[in-house]
Design a protein around this motif. Structure first.
Motif, short mmCIF file in Angstrom:
data_model
loop_
_atom_site.label_atom_id
_atom_site.label_comp_id
_atom_site.label_asym_id
_atom_site.label_seq_id
_atom_site.Cartn_x
_atom_site.Cartn_y
_atom_site.Cartn_z
N ASN A 12 61.63 -49.04 30.54
CA ASN A 12 60.61 -50.05 30.82
C ASN A 12 60.40 -50.94 29.60
OD1 ASN A 12 60.22 -48.20 32.95
ND2 ASN A 12 58.08 -48.75 33.10
N PRO A 13 59.87 -52.14 29.81
CA PRO A 13 59.47 -52.95 28.66
C PRO A 13 58.51 -52.17 27.78
CG PRO A 13 59.33 -54.24 30.68
CD PRO A 13 59.64 -52.83 31.08
N ASN A 14 58.60 -52.37 26.48
CA ASN A 14 57.70 -51.75 25.52
C ASN A 14 57.82 -50.24 25.39
OD1 ASN A 14 56.27 -53.75 24.19
ND2 ASN A 14 55.15 -54.19 26.07
N ALA A 15 58.95 -49.70 25.81
CA ALA A 15 59.14 -48.26 25.64
C ALA A 15 59.52 -47.96 24.19
CB ALA A 15 60.22 -47.76 26.58
N GLY A 16 59.98 -48.99 23.48
CA GLY A 16 60.42 -48.78 22.10
C GLY A 16 61.94 -48.77 21.97
N PRO A 60 67.55 -55.40 27.97
CA PRO A 60 66.17 -55.85 28.21
C PRO A 60 65.41 -54.81 29.02
CG PRO A 60 67.76 -57.55 28.83
CD PRO A 60 68.54 -56.31 28.55
N GLY A 61 64.11 -54.72 28.79
CA GLY A 61 63.25 -53.79 29.53
C GLY A 61 63.20 -54.14 31.00
N MET A 124 57.40 -42.47 21.28
CA MET A 124 55.96 -42.69 21.09
C MET A 124 55.17 -41.39 21.25
SD MET A 124 55.14 -46.44 22.29
CE MET A 124 56.34 -47.76 22.36
N ASP A 126 53.88 -39.86 18.97
CA ASP A 126 52.71 -40.00 18.10
C ASP A 126 51.52 -40.60 18.85
OD1 ASP A 126 54.25 -42.34 18.26
OD2 ASP A 126 53.37 -43.15 16.42
N LEU A 127 51.80 -41.58 19.72
CA LEU A 127 50.71 -42.22 20.46
C LEU A 127 50.15 -41.27 21.52
CD1 LEU A 127 51.98 -45.88 20.93
CD2 LEU A 127 50.51 -44.92 19.17
N THR A 151 60.89 -38.38 20.25
CA THR A 151 61.15 -39.27 19.11
C THR A 151 59.91 -40.08 18.76
OG1 THR A 151 61.86 -41.09 20.52
CG2 THR A 151 63.59 -39.64 19.74
N VAL A 154 59.41 -45.58 15.21
CA VAL A 154 58.94 -46.29 14.02
C VAL A 154 58.83 -45.39 12.79
CG1 VAL A 154 57.77 -48.17 15.21
CG2 VAL A 154 56.56 -46.02 14.86
#
Ligand SMILES: Nc1nc2c(ncn2[C@@H]2O[C@H](COP(=O)(O)OP(=O)(O)OP(=O)(O)O)[C@@H](O)[C@H]2O)c(=O)[nH]1
Ligand SMILES: [Mg+2]
Length: 618
Positions: A12-16, A60-61, A124, A126-127, A151, A154
């Protein structure tokens, strides 16, 4: 023979994906454009633990393989091996956002169903931890049937493990000679349900707040209860619009009446005084008194937006929209059309599919814009008794709710028909990110409300003012001989007689016919026109003071009033909307079509309402 090993990052978009791409390939990147499209092709060299290089591409996402945006099209073609000049990637690295696992699992299932060697990067983490969520990668791996590596792109956490998993998948890919075992395809609702179960199964523990939020989602997005809850909420809103606004509306009405009396008492009779009392105060004043209702309606809409519920409403509506051939992407434009069709039509620019977009533009005017609120509120208050039809359920609010639902139903049916005829095409699914639930901030609400109120008052002061004054002039000249009615003698009377011939069969009286003409400028002008017409007609000052609502109660039959309401559900009474439709479709063809079908619908439905009401003896 050694050949170049390949892998691609999907998700998806913004998955990293890009963050992982950068972390995995470092400076070894090449950026170019895919041929024929403006989409960037980002490729880099990933060195496996064995020292073997792999070409990694960052796609692209994408929310779904059914989607039509150019970006998503590139992703779909590449992973299906259909992109000219691009080799089918041997390994897919599926990137998921651990903090939004359930949503990301919807597309993940489509990717895994391709049957290609796949590795999941559960990014993500961590989030997710920050949100009080502890996940179990092993359980998720079992549910998906592919390796899952946690994972944090960042902070370079889990990168070595991910590279090892990619290496193992590369071996698997060469063993199987890149053979694909396509798995069973699930429908979007099935994938959503499965995503929910998998996300739940992979959750070890969650904080109280996270549990509260996902509990809310379980109820509000429930496949069966979600839609009834949304409907119930809308129902409460329209009850409130009537119940809460009354004291404020009465106060405003009293103020307008008092000013009118003061003007009559203070200034000598004549042209100017009549202009002020009959045109400005009776006409424009009759619209301004609906300010409290507008404010209450928007207070609810703003709270729904700020709290994060609106995105969920879009999600619920997506299912319904798909059934009529639209995507959830049309929901936001249609929802904005509840304020006004103009921003709604402009918001359709975000819809990639041209047929989807055209259909959305053509049905947007059916959504009940706030300009209809004064018309509905006036007629309902005048002819529908202020009684309750059950504990706490006011009949007036119920009728208002029914009119809004009629608009939505009209839009859905029109979309269904348009998608089968002039705008043929398949429905595309849509999945959107859910924002977090939040307590709306009072300051933001106040600013938003002030803006809406100001837009309304500015309309009253400009377009409604001008249209009403123009009508007043047409109504006031030429002057009637003694004994003759002023309306019969006036220019406006002649116009009214002409229009009336057309709308008499659907039960409209002559004042209504006359009101329809200036109401093309803005729907609220129907209210100010009626007010001005009755003010001019009654001539003597005592009767002028009689409120518009009472005039209508006294003069209109119930079938006539209901027919007028039905008319406004459909009629394209707004020149600005037509102009915007022309601009957004680049020509007159579609706006003319829109005006034609909407007037036809308005005529048929108003007529049917009138004759059914007459037959029912109302
Ligand atoms: N906290 C945290 N942030 C991350 C992580 N991975 C990525 N991000 C951030 O999330 C945002 C989106 O990451 P991108 O790598 O651009 O996402 P993408 O999947 O490439 O998005 P598209 O290109 O739009 O499909 C960026 O601001 C990243 O810095 C992570 O593991 N933890
Ligand atoms: Mg990216």
């Amino acid at each position: 023979m050694t050949r170049q090993r390949t892998a691609a990052l999907v998700g998806n978009p913004n998955a990293g994906k890009s963050a992982l791409f950068n972390a995995l390939t470092g400076a070894r990147q090449k950026i170019a454009n895919y041929p024929g499209v403006t989409v960037e092709r980002k490729a880099g060299r990933l060195i496996l633990p064995s020292g073997e290089p792999v070409e990694l591409i960052d796609l692209p996402g994408s929310y779904s393989f059914d989607s039509a945006s150019p970006d998503e099209e590139v992703t779909r073609k590449v992973v299906h091996g259909e992109f000219p000049g691009e080799a089918l990637p041997e390994v897919l690295v599926l990137v998921l956002d651990a903090a939004n696992l359930e949503q990301h699992l919807v597309f993940a299932q489509e990717v895994i169903a391709l049957g290609r060697p796949t590795v999941v990067a559960l990014n993500m983490i961590d989030l997710a931890e920050r949100d009080g969520l502890t996940l179990d990668p092993a359980a998720l791996s079992q549910a998906l049937g592919v390796p899952v590596i946690p994972t944090v792109a960042v902070r370079r956490r889990g990168l070595d493990e991910l590279a090892e998993a990619i290496a193992r998948a590369e071996i698997q890919a060469s063993d199987e000679e890149a053979e694909t075992h396509t798995r069973q395809h699930l429908t979007l609702p099935e994938r959503r349900l499965a995503a929910r179960h998998m996300a739940k199964g992979a959750t070890l523990s969650e904080s109280a707040q996270h549990r509260l939020h996902s509990g809310l989602d379980t109820i509000l997005l429930h496949p069966w209860f979600g839609a009834p809850i949304l409907l119930a909420l809308l129902f409460v809103i329209f009850q409130a619009v009537f119940a809460w606004a009354t004291p404020f509306a009465d106060a405003l009405e009293g103020a307008v009446g008092a000013i009118s009396e003061w003007v009559v008492a203070t200034f000598p009779g004549g042209f100017l005084r009549d202009l002020v009392t009959e045109g400005v105060l009776a006409g424009v004043g009759s619209v301004v008194v609906f300010l409290p209702q507008i404010v209450i309606l928007f207070a609810f809409i703003l709270v729904m937006e700020a709290s994060g519920y609106m995105a969920r409403a879009a999600y619920i509506m997506d299912r319904l929209m798909a059934r009529v051939g639209l995507s959830g992407k049309s929901f936001i434009p249609l929802l904005s059309s509840v304020a006004c069709a103009i921003p709604g039509i402009m918001a359709t620019r975000s819809i990639a599919d041209p047929k989807d977009r055209l259909t959305t533009i053509l049905v947007a005017p059916l959504m009940t814009c706030s300009a209809r609120l004064p018309v509905y509120a006036l007629i309902i208050a005048a002819v529908i008794p202020n009684t309750t039809v059950g504990p706490g359920v006011g009949l007036q609010g119920l009728v208002m709710f029914a009119l809004y639902v009629a608009g939505i139903a009209g839009a859905m049916i029109a979309a269904l028909v348009l998608r089968r005829t002039v705008a043929k095409g398949a429905a595309s699914g849509f999945i959107m990110e859910m924002p977090r639930y939040q307590m709306p901030r009072l300051r933001d609400l106040a600013i938003g409300l002030w803006q809406r109120a100001w837009v309304f008052l500015r309309r009253a002061g400009t377009i409604i003012f001008v249209a009403t004054i123009a009508l007043w002039v047409l109504l006031s000249f030429p002057k009637a001989d003694p004994g003759e009615s002023q309306i019969d003698a006036s220019f406006a009377g002649t116009i009214a007689t002409g229009v009336h011939a057309v709308v008499e069969p659907i039960g409209f009286n002559r004042e209504m016919a006359l009101a329809l003409v200036p109401a093309m400028a803005a729907r609220e002008v129907a209210v100010s026109s009626l007010a001005t017409t009755y003010a001019v007609d009654s001539g003597d000052e005592d009767e002028t003071a009689l409120a518009l609502e009472e005039q209508i109660t006294a003069r209109w039959s119930l079938p006539t009033a209901l027919a007028f309401l039905a008319w406004f559900v459909f009629a394209p009474q707004c020149l600005s909307t037509i102009a915007v439709a022309r601009r957004e479709t680049n020509g007159w063809k579609w706006p003319m079509f829109m005006v034609g079908y909407l007037f036809a619908l308005a005529y048929v439905f108003a007529g049917a309402t009138y004759w059914i009401a007459v037959a029912a003896g109302l």
